[in-house]
Design a protein around this motif. Structure first.
Motif, PDB file in Angstrom:
ATOM      1  N   HIS A 135       2.312   8.866  10.293  1.00  0.00           N
ATOM      2  CA  HIS A 135       3.297   7.887  10.753  1.00  0.00           C
ATOM      3  C   HIS A 135       2.598   6.634  11.266  1.00  0.00           C
ATOM      4  CE1 HIS A 135       5.716  11.631  10.843  1.00  0.00           C
ATOM      5  NE2 HIS A 135       6.654  10.820  10.403  1.00  0.00           N
ATOM      6  N   GLY A 156       4.686   1.439  10.081  1.00  0.00           N
ATOM      7  CA  GLY A 156       5.669   0.635   9.381  1.00  0.00           C
ATOM      8  C   GLY A 156       5.178  -0.020   8.105  1.00  0.00           C
ATOM      9  N   SER A 157       3.966   0.331   7.645  1.00  0.00           N
ATOM     10  CA  SER A 157       3.452  -0.254   6.402  1.00  0.00           C
ATOM     11  C   SER A 157       4.315   0.164   5.223  1.00  0.00           C
ATOM     12  CB  SER A 157       2.007   0.199   6.166  1.00  0.00           C
ATOM     13  OG  SER A 157       1.961   1.582   5.831  1.00  0.00           O
ATOM     14  N   TYR A 158       4.141  -0.535   4.113  1.00  0.00           N
ATOM     15  CA  TYR A 158       4.880  -0.200   2.893  1.00  0.00           C
ATOM     16  C   TYR A 158       4.639   1.252   2.503  1.00  0.00           C
ATOM     17  CZ  TYR A 158       5.537   0.274  -2.171  1.00  0.00           C
ATOM     18  OH  TYR A 158       5.879   0.723  -3.414  1.00  0.00           O
ATOM     19  N   THR A 161       6.308   3.653   5.043  1.00  0.00           N
ATOM     20  CA  THR A 161       7.770   3.583   4.953  1.00  0.00           C
ATOM     21  C   THR A 161       8.266   4.379   3.769  1.00  0.00           C
ATOM     22  OG1 THR A 161       7.834   1.412   6.021  1.00  0.00           O
ATOM     23  CG2 THR A 161       9.738   2.033   4.693  1.00  0.00           C
ATOM     24  N   ARG A 162       7.581   4.258   2.624  1.00  0.00           N
ATOM     25  CA  ARG A 162       7.969   5.022   1.440  1.00  0.00           C
ATOM     26  C   ARG A 162       7.732   6.519   1.631  1.00  0.00           C
ATOM     27  NH1 ARG A 162       7.972   3.155  -3.642  1.00  0.00           N
ATOM     28  NH2 ARG A 162       8.856   5.221  -4.052  1.00  0.00           N
ATOM     29  N   ASN A 164       7.637   8.302   4.303  1.00  0.00           N
ATOM     30  CA  ASN A 164       8.465   8.949   5.317  1.00  0.00           C
ATOM     31  C   ASN A 164       9.955   8.734   5.111  1.00  0.00           C
ATOM     32  OD1 ASN A 164       6.186   9.974   6.725  1.00  0.00           O
ATOM     33  ND2 ASN A 164       5.847   7.964   7.628  1.00  0.00           N
ATOM     34  N   SER A 165      10.321   8.123   3.993  1.00  0.00           N
ATOM     35  CA  SER A 165      11.735   7.961   3.701  1.00  0.00           C
ATOM     36  C   SER A 165      12.306   9.275   3.184  1.00  0.00           C
ATOM     37  CB  SER A 165      11.942   6.857   2.654  1.00  0.00           C
ATOM     38  OG  SER A 165      11.318   7.207   1.428  1.00  0.00           O
TER      39      SER A 165
END
Length: 228
Positions: A135, A156-158, A161-162, A164-165
């Motif tokens: 994370h 919060g990096s790209y 984010t992908r 952990n979506s």
């Protein structure tokens, strides 16, 4: 009878005190190959002690592999694609149908991407993350402006984010994580943990790289990989 019961109880207590050993490998059945994935600014040599532990536990040398990659490149499509090719080569060489992955630190990200988006869901039985920035870690901001790996590890990096979506642990792959309050690199320590994974806090407070050589962690990882 009483003596037998006392002896059996002593054996149980000894096993608890020392940490239960992982299940023995089934005779005549080779284990799934293990692919070790190192972290940033490292190489396959960091797995020397853990790899030796696996051999002593009964893993044949030819079932143990370590992927080497340029940690300055993006951890998503580029590196996960190269990991996919490496895994396919290991499967072709061993005749196995799947592998287990043990990753340290940054290595957790391309290997997770491979499982979630790169076709690895049907080829990876177990995925183990030691001190993975799953994370993000605030320490990565110190080098994010000029280092792609650091950028990928920022909260919060790209990439994160992908990853952990939706479901953080998708598919039939079994996921396990190991973290330590004394890590010092992954901040916060809870970053390593994933919903749906077997999340373990290491005993004895090993450092970030200490997780690679910790006997208890090594034993726990082997036990995790032998779970059906």
């Amino acid at each position: 009878m009483r003596r037998l019961l006392i002896a059996a109880l002593s054996l149980v207590l000894s096993a608890v005190a020392l940490g239960a050993a992982p299940p023995a490998l089934a005779a005549g059945t080779p284990p799934d190959p293990v692919v070790f994935v190192h972290g940033a600014n490292a190489d396959p040599g960091v797995w020397g002690e853990m790899r030796a532990d696996f051999v002593r536990a009964g893993y044949p040398e030819d079932r143990l592999a370590a992927w080497s990659y340029d940690t300055r490149q993006s951890t998503n499509e580029v590196l996960s694609g190269r990991l996919a090719s490496y895994v396919d080569a290991v499967l072709a060489r061993t005749g196995a149908s799947r592998v287990d992955i043990v990753a340290h630190s940054l290595g957790s990200l391309p290997s997770r991407w491979y499982v979630k988006f790169g076709g690895g869901a049907d080829k990876v039985g177990h995925w183990a993350s030691l001190a993975g920035p799953n994370h993000g870690t605030t320490t990565a901001w110190a080098c994010a402006l000029w280092n792609q790996a650091c950028k990928d590890m920022t909260p919060g990096s790209y990439v994160l984010t992908r990853l952990n979506s939706g479901d953080e642990t998708p598919g039939a792959t079994r996921y396990g994580t190991w973290s330590s309050p004394c890590d010092g690199v992954i901040v916060p320590v809870s970053s390593t943990e994933l919903d749906g994974a077997v999340n373990t806090r290491a005993e004895g407070c090993p450092t970030h790289n200490g997780l690679l050589t910790d006997d208890t962690v090594s034993r726990q990882v082997r036990a995790f990989l032998t779970r059906p």
